[in-house]
Write a protein that holds these residues in place. Structure first.
Motif, short mmCIF file in Angstrom:
data_model
loop_
_atom_site.label_atom_id
_atom_site.label_comp_id
_atom_site.label_asym_id
_atom_site.label_seq_id
_atom_site.Cartn_x
_atom_site.Cartn_y
_atom_site.Cartn_z
N ARG A 1 -5.27 6.72 -3.45
CA ARG A 1 -6.63 7.20 -3.21
C ARG A 1 -6.81 7.40 -1.71
N ARG B 1 -4.17 0.55 -7.12
CA ARG B 1 -4.33 1.67 -6.20
C ARG B 1 -4.02 1.27 -4.78
N ASP C 1 -8.99 7.62 1.23
CA ASP C 1 -10.36 7.23 1.62
C ASP C 1 -10.80 8.05 2.83
N ARG D 1 -5.24 -6.17 -1.74
CA ARG D 1 -5.39 -5.65 -0.39
C ARG D 1 -5.35 -6.79 0.61
N TYR E 1 -17.59 2.73 3.72
CA TYR E 1 -16.51 2.42 2.77
C TYR E 1 -16.96 1.76 1.46
N HIS F 1 -10.37 -8.02 3.79
CA HIS F 1 -11.37 -7.47 2.85
C HIS F 1 -12.05 -8.53 1.98
N ALA G 1 -5.24 2.59 -1.09
CA ALA G 1 -6.38 3.41 -0.63
C ALA G 1 -6.44 3.52 0.89
N PRO G 2 -5.50 4.23 1.47
CA PRO G 2 -5.51 4.34 2.93
C PRO G 2 -6.58 5.31 3.43
N SER G 3 -7.04 5.06 4.63
CA SER G 3 -7.93 6.01 5.29
C SER G 3 -7.03 6.90 6.16
N SER H 1 -15.83 3.12 -2.62
CA SER H 1 -14.65 2.43 -3.11
C SER H 1 -14.94 1.80 -4.48
N1 GLU Z 1 -9.59 2.43 3.00
C1 GLU Z 1 -9.66 1.00 2.94
C2 GLU Z 1 -8.71 0.44 3.97
O1 GLU Z 1 -7.77 1.14 4.35
C3 GLU Z 1 -9.29 0.55 1.55
C4 GLU Z 1 -9.44 -0.88 1.28
C5 GLU Z 1 -9.28 -1.16 -0.21
O2 GLU Z 1 -8.14 -1.28 -0.65
O3 GLU Z 1 -10.29 -1.19 -0.90
O4 GLU Z 1 -8.89 -0.66 4.45
#
Ligand code: GLU
Length: 442
Positions: free
Chosen positions: A40, A6, A42, A203, A185, A207, A8-10, A189
């Motif tokens: 996804r 996935r 976020d 990612r 977050y 993280h 998962a951008p905000s 997630s």
């Molecule tokens: N929304 C988070 C970000 O943009 C997702 C991080 C992830 O991949 O879990 O950093």
């Protein structure tokens, strides 16, 4: 097991080159094995998330050819987070805390002043039932923390970084929910990764410590954690996390005439031990994509390298690839004539003007004017008018090299350099070529 990766951008801003790289690598991970690539959104942060950014993310991914197989949205999944939260509260893995931001800041300062790591001291865990009731009676709503299990180190085999180990006691119990009920977050997630059956989380290395916490969350919810891989960050060529990179995205690339395939070719290999090459075929890039080639050092993004890859890819584009983006009237021969002289498809127009005219007037000496009059007389129109013309003039006038070619190029195109005249002259056409020579000859 099918890979389900996935991105998962905000949606709190446009995708920048760093996000694009993460999206691409997840897409590659999925496509390489015939798996699924999930987008996804976020968007639990209602204040900062914007619909226009959600749209822009979709548009950018489509431009890059990284279309997801499915899309999910955190703001539509709040019930799942609520359920997970209730379950974790029930099992004692989530607890209320009442410190204000100022109190927490003060605690941190004191710890740092004593040379201690600024981890949360878990004071809220030792509050009695009565003390909690008293806080709430004062109108203080709690925020909520996930209680880390301190019994054993958290370990995983990271796809890029190798064996990882964290001592949970050195981490703060993360706040997962604010006093106003909104989510941070961390928990959503993990809940989503479980319910979407995510097998691989790839990612940025920012993280890594979140992963340590989330591994315990997966376990606390009775799930098996996915495989994790954390790629080194992308930095500017000057060697720093640059502000400019943070705002460099698809719009800027498009405006600069960068082909999506150039972005893909560069970002798929940047920071790996594989050479960056102008490879247009995704199948080739997919074949060589391998997390074990990813380095631990930050990957350096250099605009000049992107331009080089782009130019090389443009030079290999077929007419059919670009036909709908070319100026009116240009055909396959026209594309082939100007292609070696451009570094972006948009530059075709500048050169095509040499065919369609009007061209710039050049100054000629009397001698060159006489030479151009000879050229007009010598011009014949067969298969290769340029070859025939220049051979005849060479013979007739004894001119060679620059003296032979330059006045002709100037008279026929108004420029000192440009595409191959052998290809250009047939495109200009006999009538127009005669008119140009005649005008230059005066
Ligand atoms: N929304 C988070 C970000 O943009 C997702 C991080 C992830 O991949 O879990 O950093």
């Amino acid at each position: 097991m099918t890979t389900i990766a996935r991105f998962a951008p905000s949606p709190t801003g446009r995708l920048h080159v760093g996000n694009i790289r993460t999206a691409l690598h997840n897409w590659m991970l999925a496509r390489q094995s015939g798996g699924q690539f999930v987008l996804r959104i976020d968007d639990t942060d209602a204040e900062r998330s914007k619909e226009e950014y959600v749209e822009a993310i979709r548009t950018d991914l489509a431009w890059l050819g990284l279309s997801p197989d499915s899309e999910a949205r955190q703001s539509l999944r709040l019930d799942s987070y609520e359920a997970a939260f209730a379950q974790l509260k029930e099992s004692g893995r989530v607890y209320p805390a009442y410190e204000t931001a100022q109190e927490l800041e003060l605690k941190r300062k004191i710890q740092l002043g004593r040379g201690l790591p600024p981890t949360y001291d878990r004071a809220a865990l030792s509050l009695s039932e009565d003390e909690r009731a008293a806080k709430e009676a004062e109108g203080i709503a709690p925020h909520w923390r996930f209680k880390l299990d301190h019994d054993a180190p958290i370990t995983w085999e990271d796809g890029v970084r190798g064996a990882q180990k964290f001592e949970p006691a050195q981490l703060s119990d993360p706040v997962i929910r604010r006093a106003d009920g909104s989510w941070l977050y961390m928990l959503p997630s993990t809940v989503d990764d479980i319910s979407m059956g995510i097998t691989d989380v790839l990612r940025g290395e920012d993280h890594v410590s979140n992963t340590a916490v989330q591994i315990q969350m997966f376990e606390a919810m009775g799930a098996v954690a996915p495989r994790f891989a954390h790629e080194a960050l992308l930095i500017g060529k000057e060697g720093k996390l640059s502000k400019r990179l943070g705002s460099l995205g698809c719009d800027a690339f498009r405006e600069r005439g960068i082909e999506p395939e150039a972005v893909i070719a560069l970002l798929s290999r940047l920071g790996t031990s594989l050479p960056v090459e102008p490879i247009a075929e995704r199948a080739t890039l997919l074949e060589s994509f391998d997390l074990s080639t990813f380095g631990r050092a930050p990957a350096k993004f250099d605009d000049a390298e992107l331009d080089r890859v782009n130019t090389a890819l443009v030079h290999a584009l077929d007419f059919a690839d670009v036909a709908d983006r070319l100026p009116e009237g240009i055909d396959e021969a026209g594309w082939h004539a100007v292609r070696p002289n451009i570094s972006t498809v948009g530059e075709v127009a500048e050169w095509w003007r040499l065919v369609t005219g009007p061209i710039d007037a050049c100054e000629f000496t009397d001698e060159d004017r006489a030479y151009l009059a000879d050229a007009l007389a010598a011009l014949t129109w067969g298969d290769d008018p340029w070859g025939a013309l220049t051979s005849a003039l060479k013979e007739q006038t004894g001119r060679k090299g620059k003296q032979l070619f330059l006045p002709l190029r100037q008279a026929l195109t108004g420029m000192n350099h440009g595409p191959d005249m052998g290809e250009l002259l047939p495109l200009i056409g006999e009538e127009e070529a005669r008119a140009r020579l005649s005008k230059a000859a005066g």
